[in-house]
Design a protein around this motif. Structure first.
Motif, PDB file in Angstrom:
ATOM      1  N   ASP A 608       0.752  -1.034  -0.069  1.00  0.00           N
ATOM      2  CA  ASP A 608      -0.045   0.131   0.092  1.00  0.00           C
ATOM      3  C   ASP A 608       0.713   1.328  -0.141  1.00  0.00           C
ATOM      4  N   GLN A 611       3.000   1.894  -3.381  1.00  0.00           N
ATOM      5  CA  GLN A 611       2.316   2.042  -4.329  1.00  0.00           C
ATOM      6  C   GLN A 611       1.426   3.388  -4.278  1.00  0.00           C
ATOM      7  N   ASN A 612       0.810   3.721  -2.995  1.00  0.00           N
ATOM      8  CA  ASN A 612      -0.215   4.842  -3.218  1.00  0.00           C
ATOM      9  C   ASN A 612       0.553   6.028  -2.543  1.00  0.00           C
TER      10      ASN A 612
END
Ligand code: ADP
Ligand code: MG
Length: 727
Positions: A608, A611-612
């Motif tokens: 998470d 990627q984010n």
């Protein structure tokens, strides 16, 4: 700075130390919120008081009528302390403590109610326990579990609730918690040690294991904590460029404690003291924002309850000071982790510490007996002791060149090494003459009461003798000490029983008592020699040397937890009535499961956050660079290549780190999916270790490089220097 990070930073800059109620004499608070013996004497009829005192001393049963009297007294006392609810407080295998609150209040008719608490409610309760880990025990048998009162640990009041310490068991009798096996192990070591004490003093009727823990922890401001999803969800940071200044200067250790932190410490210490926890020591630890708290030692079961209570208390009170307590064993890579040294000894009801050298040959022989038997127990069961402290979080710390190695060894200091060497040499194989015996006793009498070299102790040893106790240093800061203490007390109990049997056999063969003891000790000293190590436990030479000596190096939790599969281990615990094979295997399964889940959570979070959060920040910065390169071309035309060299290089570097990080995260995700399909839990745990966790460092490496490259303004998370140095 990203918005969240900027806000957090601002919040911290504006914090002030909280004012707390000034207490002039802390001693007046001691045990204020505890239903201890003195209070019981006041609240209970004489008969009930005597009965409970007896139960505390020797574990004798309390009948229903007395339980009713105790319950009523407890309730009256608790109401006087403002309590409205009661709870059975227990220690399920999750690692945290658990409680379910019920009100004393009971309606008894229209508009009429009373405060009620009966013996039945005190003695036993049935929490809806289906969500607590049970390792299969409650699947195959009766689904329910119940909690049962442990009178040896006194009830206490915390925020309007009366808490009754309890054990947690399945309906079929199996333990589902950490307390019940500990109580059994303590009982076993008591019986075994009393038998051995009888060689020296017939008046000893009870031996209690003592525990003095030292709790290390980090404190991080709540705003910065909340801006770090990794710290919040896993207790440690999964990325983070090490700050330029970490702990190199050792300027934090024993330094002056910051005011905001002192206010927090005073606050939780006062609350702890009210709960009868004798906290006396506080200081800064080695890493920035790392601290330690230690009480005076107590009987092991009580000391452990107090440790769990304190951990809970610290977390609650930290929030009131806008801090968060971090109990994880390794919150920050590159900085020291946190442990919980377990200082352990055995004390008689005649007031003798069995691990303190005495004043004369007789008491020193007793000391040597318990000292040597403990070393032998560690020698025989080093791998079990290692298994008792195994967890995913402690893996980051053991063997990390700042914490004890995963190889278990015993340090005893030069004076005692010499004493044991002399004993080993000077005990004659054949019949000893009275003169031999006198000479030996004289030598034994020379062991000084204060051992000088133990003040300058070897900090690299996982199990060190420190003058009048052993200190087990490999226990993790977040652990429930009951587990390692269960193992330690069981293996010592087992060894003492063997010792007693062998000495008695020697006596039966015609040896005098002292001679029989000495000869048995000599044998134990010789056999257990490989476990003794006085050198640097952090060195690579030790790893080689330990292998030569046949000592195990169980480097990670998965390897260590396998020890619980061994039939000999099952026999040992069954023989000592501490845990059955079923209970052991259930526990092992729970530990494997916890290991997997923790790595799984970390992996998902890494996926998470990269990627984010990290990749978008890196791309945003890269876009700025691209704009800049384009702009330079517009302005400078052909000569812009030279002018935009650095920018172009940065653009390439960012792309390279992004793509490698992304690739590793992809591999990790694939491996995680594969691992999840593995049926056997032990293999699944190994796959998580070897294929999932193995990607963490690769991903963190690229994330940290990006942190160094990307504009500080765009970086999404508080940096380590901000978390560790902003006050
Ligand atoms: P440090 O290891 O930090 O130098 P100390 O030598 O002061 O600390 O002692 C550490 C802990 O050992 C304290 O909690 C203390 O109460 C405990 N301790 C001292 N004597 C015993 C004992 N006989 N049994 C168990 N713990 C003990
Ligand atoms: Mg210590």
């Amino acid at each position: 700075m990203s918005h969240v990070r900027k806000q957090a930073y601002q919040d911290v800059l504006h914090r002030k130390p909280q004012s707390i109620n000034k207490v002039t004499k802390v001693s007046t608070l001691f045990g204020e919120n505890v239903f201890h013996l003195e209070v019981m004497r006041e609240y209970l009829p004489d008969e009930a008081y005597k009965s409970i005192k007896q139960a505390i001393a020797d574990g004798s049963r309390i009948d229903r009528r007395i339980a009713d009297m105790v319950a009523t007294a407890m309730k009256d006392w608790a109401l006087s302390k403002g309590a409205t609810h009661y709870t059975h407080w227990f220690q399920p295998l999750t690692g945290a403590t658990a409680e379910k609150h019920d009100a004393f209040f009971k309606p008894v008719g229209p508009g009429r109610a009373i405060e009620q608490f009966s013996g039945d409610l005190l003695v036993q309760q049935e929490p809806d326990a289906s969500s607590f880990p049970h390792g299969g025990i409650r699947n195959t048998f009766e689904a329910r579990g119940y909690t049962a009162w442990d009178p040896s640990s006194p009830a206490f009041v915390i925020s309007n609730t009366l808490c009754v310490p309890t054990i947690f068991i399945a309906y079929t009798g199996e333990a589902l918690d950490y307390k019940m096996p500990l109580l059994k192990a303590l009982n076993e070591v008591d019986k075994a040690a009393v038998e051995v004490c009888k060689y020296f003093d017939k008046n000893v009727t009870k031996v209690s294991a003592t525990l003095g823990w030292e709790q290390e922890y980090f404190l991080i401001d709540k705003a910065l904590f909340n801006a770090r999803p990794d710290l919040m969800m896993t207790g440690r940071v999964l990325f983070g460029q090490a700050p330029a200044k970490g702990q190199q200067l050792d300027d934090h250790y024993f330094g002056s404690i910051p005011e905001r932190v002192t206010a927090f410490m005073r606050h939780f210490e006062n609350e702890a003291i009210k709960l009868g926890i004798p906290v006396t020591t506080r200081h800064n630890e080695v890493a920035p924002n790392q601290f330690e708290c230690a009480p005076i030692f107590e009987e092991c079961n009580l000391a452990n309850d107090h440790n769990l209570l304190l951990m809970d208390l610290m977390e609650k009170i930290a929030r009131q000071h806008d801090f968060r307590v971090i109990l994880h064993e390794k919150p920050f890579a590159g900085l020291n982790g946190s442990g919980k040294h377990n200082n352990w000894s055995l004390a008689t009801d005649t007031g003798v510490n069995l691990l303190a050298p005495g004043k004369n040959p007789k008491s020193n022989l007793q000391f040597l007996t318990f000292f040597v038997n403990t070393i032998k127990a560690i020698y025989d069961h080093a791998d079990l002791l290692r298994a008792s402290i195994a967890s995913a979080s402690n893996d980051h710390r053991l063997g990390g060149h700042e914490a004890p190695p995963a190889i278990i060894s015993v340090f005893i200091g030069s004076q005692l090494t010499k004493a044991l060497d002399d004993l080993e040499k000077n005990i004659k194989a054949g019949k000893m003459t009275p003169q031999d015996k006198t000479e030996l006793k004289l030598n034994i009498g020379k062991i000084p009461q204060i051992l000088l070299d133990n003040t300058d102790r070897n900090r690299t040893s996982p199990f060190a003798f420190t003058g009048n106790k052993f200190e087990f240093r490999a226990v993790g800061s977040s652990a429930n000490c009951a587990h390692p203490m269960t193992v330690l007390n069981t293996i010592v109990a087992q060894q003492l029983k063997e010792f007693k049997k062998n000495v008695d056999a020697r006596i039966a063969k015609g040896n005098g008592k002292d001679e029989a003891i000495l000869k048995e000790l000599q044998q134990l000293i010789t056999t257990s020699k490989p476990i003794r190590f006085e050198g640097n436990g952090y060195s690579d030479e030790w790893v080689k040397e330990a292998t030569k000596r046949g000592l195990k190096n169980l480097k990670d939790a998965v390897s260590a937890l396998k020890v619980w599969s061994d039939n000999k281990v099952h026999e040992l615990f069954e023989k000592n009535n501490v845990l059955t094979k079923r209970e052991i295997l259930a526990r092992q399964e729970i530990e494997f499961e916890k290991y997997i889940l923790r790595i799984q959570i970390e992996a998902r979070l890494i996926e998470d956050l990269t990627q984010n959060h990290i990749i978008p920040a890196a791309i945003e910065y890269q876009n700025r660079l691209i704009q800049n390169v384009k702009g330079l071309k517009d302005v400078l035309g052909g000569s812009s290549t030279e002018a935009s060299k650095v920018q172009t290089k940065l653009i390439e570097l960012i792309s390279s780190h992004i793509s490698k990080m992304h690739a590793a995260a992809g591999v990790m995700l694939d491996n995680r999916k594969k691992a999840n399909k593995i049926e056997a839990i032990e293999e699944r745990a190994a796959a998580y270790r070897d294929t999932v966790k193995a990607q963490f460092d690769i991903i963190a490496y690229h994330a940290n490089k990006l942190e160094k490259l990307v504009d500080d303004d765009l970086w999404p998370f508080p940096k380590l220097r901000e978390m560790l140095f902003t006050r």
